[in-house]
Write an enzyme that holds these catalytic residues in place. Structure first.
Site, PDB file in Angstrom:
ATOM      1  N   ARG A  56      -5.990  -9.764 -10.716  1.00  0.00           N
ATOM      2  CA  ARG A  56      -4.394  -9.244 -12.153  1.00  0.00           C
ATOM      3  C   ARG A  56      -3.706 -10.405 -11.220  1.00  0.00           C
ATOM      4  NH1 ARG A  56      -5.001  -3.001 -13.248  1.00  0.00           N
ATOM      5  NH2 ARG A  56      -6.678  -2.985 -14.747  1.00  0.00           N
ATOM      6  N   HIS A  62       0.664  -6.479 -14.217  1.00  0.00           N
ATOM      7  CA  HIS A  62      -0.592  -6.767 -15.360  1.00  0.00           C
ATOM      8  C   HIS A  62      -0.612  -8.111 -15.983  1.00  0.00           C
ATOM      9  CE1 HIS A  62      -3.877  -5.411 -17.978  1.00  0.00           C
ATOM     10  NE2 HIS A  62      -4.631  -4.216 -17.351  1.00  0.00           N
ATOM     11  N   GLU A  78      -0.316   8.108  -7.784  1.00  0.00           N
ATOM     12  CA  GLU A  78       0.074   6.371  -7.608  1.00  0.00           C
ATOM     13  C   GLU A  78       1.316   6.918  -6.489  1.00  0.00           C
ATOM     14  OE1 GLU A  78       0.904   4.390 -11.003  1.00  0.00           O
ATOM     15  OE2 GLU A  78       2.523   3.084 -10.389  1.00  0.00           O
ATOM     16  N   LEU A 134      -7.230   5.974 -11.687  1.00  0.00           N
ATOM     17  CA  LEU A 134      -7.471   7.564 -12.373  1.00  0.00           C
ATOM     18  C   LEU A 134      -8.091   8.289 -11.366  1.00  0.00           C
ATOM     19  CD1 LEU A 134      -7.658   6.595 -15.870  1.00  0.00           C
ATOM     20  CD2 LEU A 134      -6.652   7.914 -14.655  1.00  0.00           C
ATOM     21  N   GLU A 171     -14.280  -4.499 -15.186  1.00  0.00           N
ATOM     22  CA  GLU A 171     -13.090  -5.504 -15.518  1.00  0.00           C
ATOM     23  C   GLU A 171     -12.762  -6.127 -14.520  1.00  0.00           C
ATOM     24  OE1 GLU A 171      -9.692  -1.984 -17.424  1.00  0.00           O
ATOM     25  OE2 GLU A 171     -10.902  -1.124 -15.359  1.00  0.00           O
ATOM     26  N   GLY A 200     -10.171   2.622 -18.548  1.00  0.00           N
ATOM     27  CA  GLY A 200     -11.317   3.506 -17.778  1.00  0.00           C
ATOM     28  C   GLY A 200     -10.868   3.902 -16.314  1.00  0.00           C
ATOM     29  N   HIS A 206       3.555  -3.042 -13.161  1.00  0.00           N
ATOM     30  CA  HIS A 206       2.233  -1.920 -13.631  1.00  0.00           C
ATOM     31  C   HIS A 206       1.781  -0.927 -12.902  1.00  0.00           C
ATOM     32  CE1 HIS A 206      -1.323  -0.492 -16.795  1.00  0.00           C
ATOM     33  NE2 HIS A 206      -2.333  -0.911 -14.973  1.00  0.00           N
ATOM     34  N   SER A 255       2.683  16.253 -14.168  1.00  0.00           N
ATOM     35  CA  SER A 255       1.437  16.511 -14.306  1.00  0.00           C
ATOM     36  C   SER A 255       0.314  16.198 -14.718  1.00  0.00           C
ATOM     37  CB  SER A 255       1.832  17.802 -15.706  1.00  0.00           C
ATOM     38  OG  SER A 255       2.825  16.904 -16.534  1.00  0.00           O
ATOM     39  N   GLY A 256       0.374  14.705 -14.379  1.00  0.00           N
ATOM     40  CA  GLY A 256      -0.421  13.566 -14.276  1.00  0.00           C
ATOM     41  C   GLY A 256      -1.827  13.899 -13.954  1.00  0.00           C
ATOM     42  N   ASP A 310      10.696   8.354  -9.225  1.00  0.00           N
ATOM     43  CA  ASP A 310      11.490   9.690  -8.449  1.00  0.00           C
ATOM     44  C   ASP A 310      10.617  10.176  -6.506  1.00  0.00           C
ATOM     45  OD1 ASP A 310      12.863   8.896 -11.127  1.00  0.00           O
ATOM     46  OD2 ASP A 310      12.053  11.224 -11.791  1.00  0.00           O
ATOM     47  N   ARG A 345      -4.795  -2.875  -6.152  1.00  0.00           N
ATOM     48  CA  ARG A 345      -5.590  -2.567  -6.484  1.00  0.00           C
ATOM     49  C   ARG A 345      -6.872  -2.452  -6.957  1.00  0.00           C
ATOM     50  NH1 ARG A 345      -5.650   1.287 -11.321  1.00  0.00           N
ATOM     51  NH2 ARG A 345      -4.215  -0.377 -12.149  1.00  0.00           N
TER      52      ARG A 345
END
Ligand code: FAD
Ligand code: SIN
Length: 527
Positions: free
Chosen positions: A276, A230, A361, A378, A113, A49, A337, A12-13, A209, A372
């Protein structure tokens, strides 16, 4: 007794909630199984964000270019175009559904970013973007009468009959007993696997999982070697590695070594806003050079008032640990991350198993390649969650099977989670040997350790966890070059002539290479 529904969504993300809403709009019954409380997910903790083309000086080509550049040659161009072009529509819809992104004078504000050529990151409540998105999506899902949200329902394996995924096995939170549930299709949205590593920004639910379940069911896995570390997680003894958002460096934050010296110029001309993987490796190199175990993030050029408003969650969390972000040097070091790899899917979330879809993901659509771009995930969850829901609806005319599965129905034993001993050992080995810097002897040693752990009589969740660790280590050993999130000290260069390909792993087969991830029209997963 087994249960029946039209569609099962696991997780439920952002991806799971968005997929569920898509499915329920047609009146289909949707059961959402989720391991913890409904809001607990990586999404909930997203800070910086969501990247989207909405500002006046931006366009889709620029966002695509930045994403492709970060992906270091392994992005699927069609997937990137889909993400960026459709992303704008889905963000606008999210705003219509009540998501409150930060505004100034009524206009949306955009931050920057690393590796973005424009200010294109929308944020909410300063640094609580994920929490706000989850709030809005749960509220929207609750308006759909056909969505049944089932929290604390740990799912352990998929039920496959005649090559088709027909249901799942989970722990019923009310009966406290193992159960099976059958459906026309299953959408896996179980997120990433940051918890494979000793130090991670991810919450405890992120144990990968869904990836392991799909692998055991026979699905193909792609690009598992690519893990993003990260650079700036809070590094305090006995405290979780709380994320200090990249947006802090976007707002001018400076990295300093233990002597207070700004050091990034030693490693990359883009300084603190280099990609990153570069910043993470630079921090490791600087810690080694200076013989220390931490570096520091310096935000002191800003006033306390600005920082408190811009990063309220970070301000409060650091205060809890007796750090004032406006006056103190903040100890930071890298932590695992994000997983770029995952279950191989096409652009509609179809996996290589009929009836099984994946989004977010947990999936590898090819949008991220080897690394990424910040704040693209998101957006990925929204776009590909919706697309997977849409495809499952269109393709799943299949009649629900409600028979006992040929496997262990009635006798299978569902433990309540990964054993502490397995979790601890795997996390340490992954951090030390399959982490930011890798080499052949270390990876081989890691694989031997995982073999040894696997010999014990493990419960299914522990087996899932160690299997996933093996998949990452095997792919990392196979790829004899360095690219994006994968760095081999014994092969430090990118070697396009041989390695401009994806790793594909499947149960019972040797690892193999593929020119492309996205297999549009290659497999007819629905009949
Ligand atoms: P998740 O949000 O992780 O959801 C997975 C769901 O699956 C959860 O509900 C979980 O409980 C459930 N689940 C897992 N296993 C099982 C099981 N066995 N049975 C039942 N349910 C299960 N990305 C950005 O784009 N911008 C950011 O600013 C950003 N900041 C981040 C900050 C942090 C601290 C972290 C950790 C990540 C951040 N990311 C960010 C990455 C981003 O949050 C995730 O990649 C994204 O939210 C994943 O969404 P998802 O829906 O695929 O998975
Ligand atoms: C952050 O805020 O630094 C995380 C952003 C991301 O992972 O996309």
């Amino acid at each position: 007794m087994s249960l029946e529904t039209d569609f099962i969504v696991i997780g439920s993300g952002v991806a799971g909630l968005r997929a569920s809403i898509e499915l329920a709009q047609t009146g289909a019954r949707v059961t959402v199984l989720t391991k913890d409380k409904t809001s607990e997910s990586n999404t909930e903790y997203a800070q910086g964000g969501v990247a989207v083309v909405l500002s006046d000086d931006d366009n889709a080509e620029l966002h695509e270019e930045d994403t492709l550049y970060a992906g270091a040659g392994l992005c699927d161009e069609k997937a990137v175009e889909t993400l960026v072009v459709e992303g704008t529509k889905y963000i606008q819809q999210l705003i219509e559904w009540g998501t409150e992104f930060d505004r100034e004078g009524g206009r949306l504000v955009f931050t920057k970013e690393a590796a973005h050529s424009r200010r294109r990151i929308l944020h909410a409540h300063g640094d609580s973007t994920g929490k706000e998105i989850v709030r809005a999506l749960i509220a929207r899902a609750r308006q759909e009468k056909m969505i049944l949200l089932m929290p604390f329902a740990n799912t352990e394996s998929l039920i496959v009959q005649d090559g088709r995924c027909v249901g799942v096995r989970f722990l019923d939170p009310i009966l406290r007993a193992p159960r099976e549930i059958y459906a026309r299709a299953v959408i896996l949205c179980t997120g990433g696997a940051g918890q494979l590593f000793l130090h991670t920004t991810n919450p405890p639910v992120a144990t990968g999982d869904g990836m392991a379940m799909a692998y055991f069911a026979g699905a193909e896995m792609a690009d598992m070697e690519f893990i993003q570390f990260h650079p700036t997680a809070l590094n305090l003894e006995n405290a979780p590695r709380f994320l200090l958002s990249e947006a802090m460096r976007g707002e001018g934050g400076i990295l300093r070594n233990a002597s207070g010296e700004r050091f990034m110029s030693r490693y990359d001309e883009k300084l603190e806003l280099a990609p990153r993987d570069v910043v993470s490796r630079s921090i490791v190199a600087e810690m080694r050079r200076t013989g220390t175990r931490t570096v520091f993030l310096d935000m002191t050029a800003h006033t306390e008032e600005f920082l408190k408003n811009r990063f309220p969650k970070i301000y409060e969390t650091c205060k809890f640990y007796n750090l004032n972000i406006a006056t103190d040097m903040l100890p930071v070091s890298p932590a695992s991350h994000y997983c770029m790899g995952g279950i191989r899917t096409d652009l509609h979330g179809r996996t290589t198993i009929a009836g099984l879809y994946a989004a977010g993901e947990v999936a590898c659509t090819g949008v991220h390649g080897a690394n990424r771009l910040a704040s693209n995930s998101l957006l990925e969850g929204l776009v590909f969650g919706a697309r997977a829901g849409e495809a499952a609806l269109e393709n799943s005319k299949f009649k629900i099977q409600n028979s006992k599965s040929d496997s262990q129905s009635g006798i299978w034993n569902l433990e309540s989670g990964i054993s502490t001993a397995v979790r601890k050992r795997v996390k340490r080995v992954m951090w030390e040997r399959v982490g930011i810097l890798r080499d052949e002897p270390g990876l081989k040693r890691a694989l031997q350790e995982f073999e040894q752990i696997s010999k014990a009589n493990l419960g299914r969740s522990s087996r899932n966890f160690v299997t996933l660790a093996k998949l990452v280590a095997t792919a990392a050993l196979w790829r004899e070059e360095s690219r994006g999130g994968h760095f081999r000290t014994d092969f430090p260069d990118r070697r396009d002539e041989k390695w401009d390909v994806h790793s594909i792993q499947k149960s019972g087969a040797e690892i193999f290479r593929s020119e492309k991830i996205n297999f549009e029209n290659e497999f007819a997963t629905e009949k």
